[in-house]
Design a protein around this motif. Sequence first.
Motif, short mmCIF file in Angstrom:
data_model
loop_
_atom_site.label_atom_id
_atom_site.label_comp_id
_atom_site.label_asym_id
_atom_site.label_seq_id
_atom_site.Cartn_x
_atom_site.Cartn_y
_atom_site.Cartn_z
N ASN A 1 2.26 5.56 -0.49
CA ASN A 1 2.55 6.46 -1.80
C ASN A 1 1.76 6.06 -2.89
O ASN A 1 1.19 6.64 -3.89
CB ASN A 1 3.61 6.84 -2.54
N VAL B 1 -7.84 8.13 -10.14
CA VAL B 1 -9.15 7.48 -10.18
C VAL B 1 -9.66 8.29 -10.17
O VAL B 1 -11.10 8.58 -11.21
CB VAL B 1 -8.89 5.88 -9.51
N PHE B 2 -9.81 9.42 -8.60
CA PHE B 2 -10.65 10.51 -8.72
C PHE B 2 -10.23 10.89 -10.16
O PHE B 2 -11.19 12.26 -10.03
CB PHE B 2 -9.88 11.53 -7.39
N THR B 3 -8.79 11.75 -10.95
CA THR B 3 -9.22 12.66 -12.27
C THR B 3 -9.45 11.94 -13.10
O THR B 3 -9.93 12.59 -13.97
CB THR B 3 -7.26 12.72 -12.69
N HIS C 1 1.44 1.01 4.86
CA HIS C 1 1.44 2.16 4.65
C HIS C 1 2.98 2.52 4.20
O HIS C 1 3.15 3.68 3.78
CB HIS C 1 1.05 2.92 5.98
N VAL D 1 -0.79 4.11 -3.32
CA VAL D 1 -1.80 3.96 -3.00
C VAL D 1 -2.72 5.22 -3.61
O VAL D 1 -3.30 5.51 -3.77
CB VAL D 1 -2.69 3.37 -2.10
N LEU D 2 -1.81 6.16 -2.65
CA LEU D 2 -2.31 7.63 -3.28
C LEU D 2 -2.47 8.23 -4.46
O LEU D 2 -2.51 8.68 -4.59
CB LEU D 2 -1.64 8.50 -1.94
N GLY E 1 -2.53 6.06 -7.12
CA GLY E 1 -3.75 5.36 -7.33
C GLY E 1 -4.79 5.87 -6.77
O GLY E 1 -6.23 6.50 -8.17
N GLY E 2 -5.28 6.33 -6.06
CA GLY E 2 -6.56 7.11 -6.09
C GLY E 2 -6.37 8.35 -6.57
O GLY E 2 -7.42 8.58 -6.70
N ALA E 3 -5.85 9.49 -6.57
CA ALA E 3 -5.70 10.27 -7.43
C ALA E 3 -6.14 10.04 -8.74
O ALA E 3 -6.64 11.30 -9.69
CB ALA E 3 -4.62 11.06 -7.11
N TYR F 1 3.27 0.35 0.68
CA TYR F 1 2.82 0.78 -0.16
C TYR F 1 1.66 2.19 -0.08
O TYR F 1 0.98 2.57 -1.49
CB TYR F 1 1.54 0.00 -0.19
#
Length: 78
Positions: free
Chosen positions: A38, A47-49, A33, A40-41, A43-45, A36
């Motif tokens: 930040n 993809v979500f967007t 954590h 991963v966070l 990247g997820g944001a 990686y």
Amino acid sequence: MFPVARAALNLTARGIQHTAVRQAHRKYEPNFHDKYGNLVLLGGAAVFTAVWGYVFTQAGIEWGLSPVGRVTPKEWRE
């Protein structure tokens, strides 16, 4: 204070002191954590967007949420 309770508190305090000293002298090793988290966070944001941006603009869904003008009352039956 009872001797047994005093001894228990003394042992507890001594254990906490030993733990604090042991952690202070240990070298800090970053975990997954820390390395990686930040990335991963973010990247997820992203993809979500991207997914919701596609849904809102390209999927062809009608977002008419208001029933005003589309709902008509039925005739009253006696």
